[in-house]
Design an enzyme around this catalytic site. Structure first.
Site, mmCIF file in Angstrom:
data_model
loop_
_atom_site.group_PDB
_atom_site.id
_atom_site.type_symbol
_atom_site.label_atom_id
_atom_site.label_comp_id
_atom_site.label_asym_id
_atom_site.label_seq_id
_atom_site.Cartn_x
_atom_site.Cartn_y
_atom_site.Cartn_z
ATOM 1 N N TYR A 79 -21.198 105.725 -40.355
ATOM 2 C CA TYR A 79 -20.835 107.114 -40.601
ATOM 3 C C TYR A 79 -19.503 107.247 -41.343
ATOM 4 O O TYR A 79 -19.154 108.322 -41.827
ATOM 5 C CB TYR A 79 -20.733 107.830 -39.257
ATOM 6 C CG TYR A 79 -21.076 109.295 -39.284
ATOM 7 C CD1 TYR A 79 -22.376 109.715 -39.040
ATOM 8 C CD2 TYR A 79 -20.109 110.252 -39.522
ATOM 9 C CE1 TYR A 79 -22.691 111.049 -39.033
ATOM 10 C CE2 TYR A 79 -20.417 111.593 -39.517
ATOM 11 C CZ TYR A 79 -21.711 111.991 -39.275
ATOM 12 O OH TYR A 79 -22.023 113.318 -39.261
ATOM 13 N N ASP A 134 -33.795 102.467 -30.696
ATOM 14 C CA ASP A 134 -35.136 103.063 -30.859
ATOM 15 C C ASP A 134 -35.787 103.298 -29.498
ATOM 16 O O ASP A 134 -36.345 104.351 -29.214
ATOM 17 C CB ASP A 134 -36.032 102.228 -31.800
ATOM 18 C CG ASP A 134 -35.776 100.741 -31.714
ATOM 19 O OD1 ASP A 134 -34.877 100.336 -30.948
ATOM 20 O OD2 ASP A 134 -36.471 99.969 -32.388
ATOM 21 N N LYS A 137 -28.098 98.336 -31.760
ATOM 22 C CA LYS A 137 -29.212 97.680 -32.447
ATOM 23 C C LYS A 137 -28.796 96.219 -32.709
ATOM 24 O O LYS A 137 -28.867 95.709 -33.835
ATOM 25 C CB LYS A 137 -29.507 98.436 -33.760
ATOM 26 C CG LYS A 137 -30.798 98.035 -34.457
ATOM 27 C CD LYS A 137 -32.039 98.575 -33.795
ATOM 28 C CE LYS A 137 -33.282 98.020 -34.466
ATOM 29 N NZ LYS A 137 -34.532 98.413 -33.804
ATOM 30 N N ASP A 187 -24.326 110.276 -33.252
ATOM 31 C CA ASP A 187 -24.597 111.547 -33.918
ATOM 32 C C ASP A 187 -26.062 111.928 -33.736
ATOM 33 O O ASP A 187 -26.396 113.063 -33.378
ATOM 34 C CB ASP A 187 -24.272 111.384 -35.412
ATOM 35 C CG ASP A 187 -24.399 112.692 -36.161
ATOM 36 O OD1 ASP A 187 -23.847 113.697 -35.684
ATOM 37 O OD2 ASP A 187 -25.059 112.709 -37.218
#
Ligand code: NAD
Length: 334
Positions: free
Chosen positions: A123, A205, A172, A229
């Site tokens: 980000y 996920d 992740k 976010d």
């Protein structure tokens, strides 16, 4: 008397900020608001969306209440929101998602707080075109042990202070082994200092799927910038939408409070949107300022107004205007 920097922002920003200020003032608490402008309008007037006067005002007053600021998509000036968080080192983004009686949503009794790292990761916007014809580009995901440990410590200290039971790190690291690994290992290391708080991790996920299926299992979610976010919007959706999702950007000495939602340009000036997210951001601000009574007064007034449901805005199934809902909340302040 507290002195606070006030940034109305773009689009629906001025309307929701006005609403929040009116509700806070109705508690009788004396706050002096120093208004400074940033965003799209400021570019036209001053040639920059983030003039130094804005940063100087926040550094001086230490606390700011801010409306959303438009960021042009794919071109134009870079995000003022990201620049502000980085320039002031507001490294922790706190985003609570809580069920309110009277708001219809898929689940009841949800009380999740997303603690999002706010200064680095994907980000941060470190990116460039690789080819001159702009057909290839790259975005760099830089993650450091220092920032990861700092945000993990913030999450655990917040858990301890608020008597919460569990921190779940979201990552992740199976695919992004380097940056994901640094983030996860940092969280693990810090968790050992807080033995009374349960620690676990989820791959992002799977986290999304779990949140949609069993949100009641989660308490504090600790996430790097972009994942934080995204999952915080997901959590907002679980409890009734962006209209009720507040946030705080907190550093060691400064803090900026703002709704999670953006400037929703299509609704600007219509007196239509829900100011609850901004009013609840004001509640977070009052708590940060140590004004517990005023914070509780505003929070209870919002709870009553939502529960009674007589004057709800369009997003919650009603047809009240922003100003009507605000007046109704004020009428519940005793
Ligand atoms: P958005 O949050 O502005 O709006 C998305 C949709 O959510 C709206 O169309 C509306 O249906 C709903 N919504 C948002 N706020 C609401 C409210 N208070 N009451 C009722 N419904 C509400 O997101 P977007 O359209 O993706 O972004 C618009 C602009 O805002 C973009 O320029 C974006 O970069 C910017 N933005 C700024 C911030 C910030 O300042 N922190 C955060 C997010 C987006």
């Amino acid at each position: 008397m507290h002195k606070i920097t006030l940034i109305p922002g773009d689009g629906i920003g001025p309307e929701v900020i006005d609403s929040c200020v009116r509700v806070i003032e109705a508690t009788g608490l004396k706050i002096e608001f120093e208004q400074v402008d940033a965003g799209a309008k400021t570019v036209k007037e001053k040639g920059t969306p983030l003039p130094d006067t804005v940063l100087d005002s926040i550094k001086k007053n230490k606390v700011a209440l801010k409306g959303p600021i438009t960021t042009p998509v794919a071109s134009g000036f870079r995000s003022v929101n990201v620049a502000l968080r980085k320039a002031l080192d507001l490294y922790a983004n706190l985003r609570p998602a809580r069920s309110f009686e009277g708001i219809e949503s898929r689940y009841e009794n949800i009380d999740i707080v997303v603690v999002r790292e706010n200064t680095e990761g994907l980000y941060a916007g470190i990116e460039r075109y690789i080819k001159e014809d702009k057909t290839e580009g790259e975005t760099i995901r830089r993650i450091t042990k220092k920032a990861s440990e700092r945000i993990a410590r913030f999450a655990f200290e917040y858990a301890r202070k608020e008597n919460r039971k569990k921190v779940t790190a979201v990552h992740k690291a199976n695919i992004m082994k380097v940056t994901g690994g640094i983030f996860l290992e940092s969280a693990r290391r810090i968790s050992r200092e807080f033995s009374e708080i349960e620690f676990e991790d989820r791959i992002v996920d799977n986290m999304c799927m779990q949140l949609v299926k069993k949100p009641e299992l989660y308490d504090i979610l600790l996430a790097p910038n972009l994942f934080g976010d995204i999952i915080s919007d997901l959590c907002a959706g679980l409890v009734g939408g962006l209209g009720i999702a507040p946030s705080a950007n907190i550093g060691d000495k400064l803090a900026v409070f703002e709704p999670v939602h953006g400037s929703a340009p299509k609704y600007a000036g219509l007196d239509k949107v829900n100011p609850t997210a901004t009013i609840l951001s004001g509640v977070l601000m009052l708590k940060y300022l140590g004004e517990k009574n005023a914070a509780n007064t505003v929070e209870n007034a919002i709870k009553k107004a939502l529960k009674e449901g007589k004057k709800l805005t369009y997003d919650l199934g009603g047809n009240a205007k922003t100003s009507e809902f605000t007046d109704y909340v004020i009428s519940k302040i005793i």
